[in-house]
Design a protein around this motif. Structure first.
Motif, PDB file in Angstrom:
ATOM      1  N   ASP A 269      88.797 -21.472  40.231  1.00  0.00           N
ATOM      2  CA  ASP A 269      89.099 -21.680  38.724  1.00  0.00           C
ATOM      3  C   ASP A 269      89.065 -23.077  38.177  1.00  0.00           C
ATOM      4  O   ASP A 269      90.230 -23.442  37.959  1.00  0.00           O
ATOM      5  CB  ASP A 269      90.480 -20.890  38.741  1.00  0.00           C
ATOM      6  N   PRO A 270      88.122 -23.752  38.736  1.00  0.00           N
ATOM      7  CA  PRO A 270      88.051 -25.062  37.935  1.00  0.00           C
ATOM      8  C   PRO A 270      88.005 -25.152  36.469  1.00  0.00           C
ATOM      9  O   PRO A 270      87.745 -24.381  35.993  1.00  0.00           O
ATOM     10  CB  PRO A 270      86.926 -25.674  38.446  1.00  0.00           C
ATOM     11  N   GLU A 271      88.750 -26.415  35.981  1.00  0.00           N
ATOM     12  CA  GLU A 271      89.039 -26.347  34.507  1.00  0.00           C
ATOM     13  C   GLU A 271      87.562 -27.241  34.047  1.00  0.00           C
ATOM     14  O   GLU A 271      87.539 -27.273  33.020  1.00  0.00           O
ATOM     15  CB  GLU A 271      90.332 -27.035  34.121  1.00  0.00           C
ATOM     16  N   PHE A 272      86.958 -27.980  34.969  1.00  0.00           N
ATOM     17  CA  PHE A 272      85.636 -28.791  34.826  1.00  0.00           C
ATOM     18  C   PHE A 272      84.757 -28.427  35.685  1.00  0.00           C
ATOM     19  O   PHE A 272      84.971 -28.462  36.814  1.00  0.00           O
ATOM     20  CB  PHE A 272      86.079 -30.141  34.447  1.00  0.00           C
ATOM     21  N   LEU A 273      83.539 -27.913  35.013  1.00  0.00           N
ATOM     22  CA  LEU A 273      82.686 -27.135  35.903  1.00  0.00           C
ATOM     23  C   LEU A 273      81.202 -27.999  35.711  1.00  0.00           C
ATOM     24  O   LEU A 273      80.787 -28.320  34.576  1.00  0.00           O
ATOM     25  CB  LEU A 273      82.450 -25.760  35.624  1.00  0.00           C
ATOM     26  N   ILE A 274      80.616 -28.633  36.728  1.00  0.00           N
ATOM     27  CA  ILE A 274      79.357 -28.979  36.667  1.00  0.00           C
ATOM     28  C   ILE A 274      78.166 -28.465  37.358  1.00  0.00           C
ATOM     29  O   ILE A 274      78.307 -28.175  38.580  1.00  0.00           O
ATOM     30  CB  ILE A 274      79.366 -30.648  37.220  1.00  0.00           C
ATOM     31  N   LEU A 275      77.139 -28.070  36.798  1.00  0.00           N
ATOM     32  CA  LEU A 275      76.058 -27.223  37.450  1.00  0.00           C
ATOM     33  C   LEU A 275      74.883 -27.771  36.983  1.00  0.00           C
ATOM     34  O   LEU A 275      74.178 -28.043  36.112  1.00  0.00           O
ATOM     35  CB  LEU A 275      76.050 -25.667  36.697  1.00  0.00           C
ATOM     36  N   ASP A 276      74.255 -28.345  38.162  1.00  0.00           N
ATOM     37  CA  ASP A 276      72.979 -28.855  38.081  1.00  0.00           C
ATOM     38  C   ASP A 276      71.679 -28.016  38.482  1.00  0.00           C
ATOM     39  O   ASP A 276      71.746 -27.386  39.565  1.00  0.00           O
ATOM     40  CB  ASP A 276      73.002 -29.862  39.380  1.00  0.00           C
TER      41      ASP A 276
ATOM     42  N   GLU B  75      78.265 -14.803  32.867  1.00  0.00           N
ATOM     43  CA  GLU B  75      79.248 -15.634  33.714  1.00  0.00           C
ATOM     44  C   GLU B  75      79.945 -16.873  33.049  1.00  0.00           C
ATOM     45  O   GLU B  75      81.260 -17.378  33.001  1.00  0.00           O
ATOM     46  CB  GLU B  75      79.322 -15.710  35.134  1.00  0.00           C
ATOM     47  N   LEU B  76      79.155 -17.578  32.776  1.00  0.00           N
ATOM     48  CA  LEU B  76      79.130 -18.809  32.299  1.00  0.00           C
ATOM     49  C   LEU B  76      79.920 -19.113  30.766  1.00  0.00           C
ATOM     50  O   LEU B  76      80.937 -19.541  30.348  1.00  0.00           O
ATOM     51  CB  LEU B  76      78.075 -19.892  32.003  1.00  0.00           C
ATOM     52  N   LEU B  77      79.354 -17.733  30.158  1.00  0.00           N
ATOM     53  CA  LEU B  77      80.008 -17.589  28.891  1.00  0.00           C
ATOM     54  C   LEU B  77      81.381 -17.152  28.910  1.00  0.00           C
ATOM     55  O   LEU B  77      82.345 -17.487  27.914  1.00  0.00           O
ATOM     56  CB  LEU B  77      79.129 -16.486  27.951  1.00  0.00           C
ATOM     57  N   GLU B  78      81.645 -16.256  29.910  1.00  0.00           N
ATOM     58  CA  GLU B  78      83.182 -15.964  30.032  1.00  0.00           C
ATOM     59  C   GLU B  78      83.942 -17.009  30.626  1.00  0.00           C
ATOM     60  O   GLU B  78      85.163 -17.144  30.035  1.00  0.00           O
ATOM     61  CB  GLU B  78      82.873 -14.623  31.180  1.00  0.00           C
ATOM     62  N   LEU B  79      83.434 -17.846  31.331  1.00  0.00           N
ATOM     63  CA  LEU B  79      84.218 -18.956  31.725  1.00  0.00           C
ATOM     64  C   LEU B  79      84.790 -19.786  30.625  1.00  0.00           C
ATOM     65  O   LEU B  79      85.799 -20.180  30.571  1.00  0.00           O
ATOM     66  CB  LEU B  79      83.539 -19.923  32.892  1.00  0.00           C
ATOM     67  N   LYS B  80      83.545 -19.976  29.885  1.00  0.00           N
ATOM     68  CA  LYS B  80      83.977 -20.699  28.608  1.00  0.00           C
ATOM     69  C   LYS B  80      85.113 -20.265  27.745  1.00  0.00           C
ATOM     70  O   LYS B  80      85.860 -20.760  27.182  1.00  0.00           O
ATOM     71  CB  LYS B  80      82.640 -21.174  27.840  1.00  0.00           C
ATOM     72  N   LYS B  81      84.883 -18.817  27.351  1.00  0.00           N
ATOM     73  CA  LYS B  81      85.970 -18.075  26.869  1.00  0.00           C
ATOM     74  C   LYS B  81      87.241 -18.321  27.177  1.00  0.00           C
ATOM     75  O   LYS B  81      88.293 -18.260  26.515  1.00  0.00           O
ATOM     76  CB  LYS B  81      85.570 -16.456  26.873  1.00  0.00           C
ATOM     77  N   ASN B  82      87.462 -18.474  28.553  1.00  0.00           N
ATOM     78  CA  ASN B  82      88.595 -18.695  29.405  1.00  0.00           C
ATOM     79  C   ASN B  82      89.095 -19.983  29.638  1.00  0.00           C
ATOM     80  O   ASN B  82      89.934 -20.261  29.944  1.00  0.00           O
ATOM     81  CB  ASN B  82      88.695 -17.947  30.814  1.00  0.00           C
TER      82      ASN B  82
END
Length: 315
Positions: A149-156, A173-180
């Protein structure tokens, strides 16, 4: 509020300048696009943020405090070069990576069960990584990246290897993470992903930051006062109506109708355009042409390259 403040960061490797006084602000809770051609400096910046390397100069603040090693535990990083051990079993490896992020074995098993069921990959648990396709391995690594559950996520380049169905799954899933509340940095060449996901972007080219801002504002900034007109009627009459105050950029047929691309000149408005057209043809539709991020990317990179060539010293 910004979760990450990058201030005048520079980095060189031998005789290669990877980053040149780059300053970027990443708003908390955003999906932030880190863009640029190959070799522009994106990966060098990511490696500095994740503390793999250090900058030669400049500072980075995480939530207003100097970036420290302990901040990395609050991050998730999915590199473009995938790092799974091919001879390990999928479940064993996922559990190992979770433990490295500080999860207890029981917490890790609970979370892994949830994600493996959600992604319908329970049958992969005892398979070796080398038995997986590229897309399958990518799913496993994505789960391992977000498990703590990282608060800062980097995806390359997170969509590499995925078919359209699984790419859409990851996007949701990324949109859900942003929502949270997760802040996501997305480094990608897929401009359609930027359009769909990113609220802000930075564009790096030749080690320099050449463009930054909210996607909505940048699209407005790069508008060129061009409109698409759908009409029926005589093409010559249409062309003659644009004699002054407008520039006809393109005219073609689309089924039973004509489609024109028209640029407004001077202070002319869409009302002025309709005023000259309506006596001559039947206007069926009128829409402003707003550049997408792919158009902006290409134009900005080309302009940057042309400027670089102009200021090259004469040998």
């Amino acid at each position: 509020m910004d979760i990450l403040d990058i201030n005048e960061v520079s980095k060189s490797y031998a005789n290669h300048l990877a980053l040149d006084m780059v300053s970027i602000r990443i708003p908390e809770g955003s999906v932030f696009g880190l863009l640029g051609p190959n070799g522009a400096g994106k990966t060098s910046l990511i490696r500095i943020i994740t503390q793999i390397t250090a900058p030669d100069s400049g500072t980075i603040l995480f939530r207003g405090k100097p970036l420290m090693r302990e901040h990395v535990n609050r991050m998730g990083y999915l590199p473009e070069e995938r790092g799974l051990y091919k001879k390990m079993e999928v479940g064993e490896q996922a559990l190992y990576l979770a433990r490295l992020k500080g999860l207890s074995r029981s917490d890790a098993m609970t979370k892994l069960k949830y994600w493996f069921e959600k992604f319908e990959i329970q049958a992969w648990w005892n398979k070796k990584v080398e038995e997986l396709s590229k897309g399958m391995a990518q799913k496993v690594q994505f789960v391992s990246t977000i498990l703590h559950d990282p608060e800062f996520l980097i995806l390359d380049e997170p969509f590499t290897g995925f078919d359209p169905i699984n790419a859409e799954l990851i996007k949701q899933e990324l949109l859900e993470l942003k929502k949270n509340g997760t802040t996501i940095v997305l480094s990608t060449h897929r401009m359609e992903s930027v359009e769909e996901l990113c609220s802000h972007i930075s564009l790096i080219n030749h080690a320099k930051l050449i463009l930054e801002g909210p996607v909505k504002d940048l699209r407005k900034q790069y508008k060129s006062n061009e409109f698409e007109v759908l009409y029926s009627g005589n093409r010559i009459s249409f062309t003659h109506a644009l004699w002054t105050g407008f520039e006809l950029l393109d005219l073609h047929e689309d089924g039973e109708h004509n489609v024109a691309r028209v640029k407004l000149l001077g202070s002319n408005t869409t009302n002025d355009l309709l005023h000259v057209l309506l006596p001559e043809v039947k206007v069926l539709g009128l829409r402003e042409i707003v550049p997408d991020m792919n158009d902006i990317f290409i134009k900005t990179v080309n302009d940057s390259q042309n400027l670089k060539e102009q200021i090259q010293p004469v040998s």
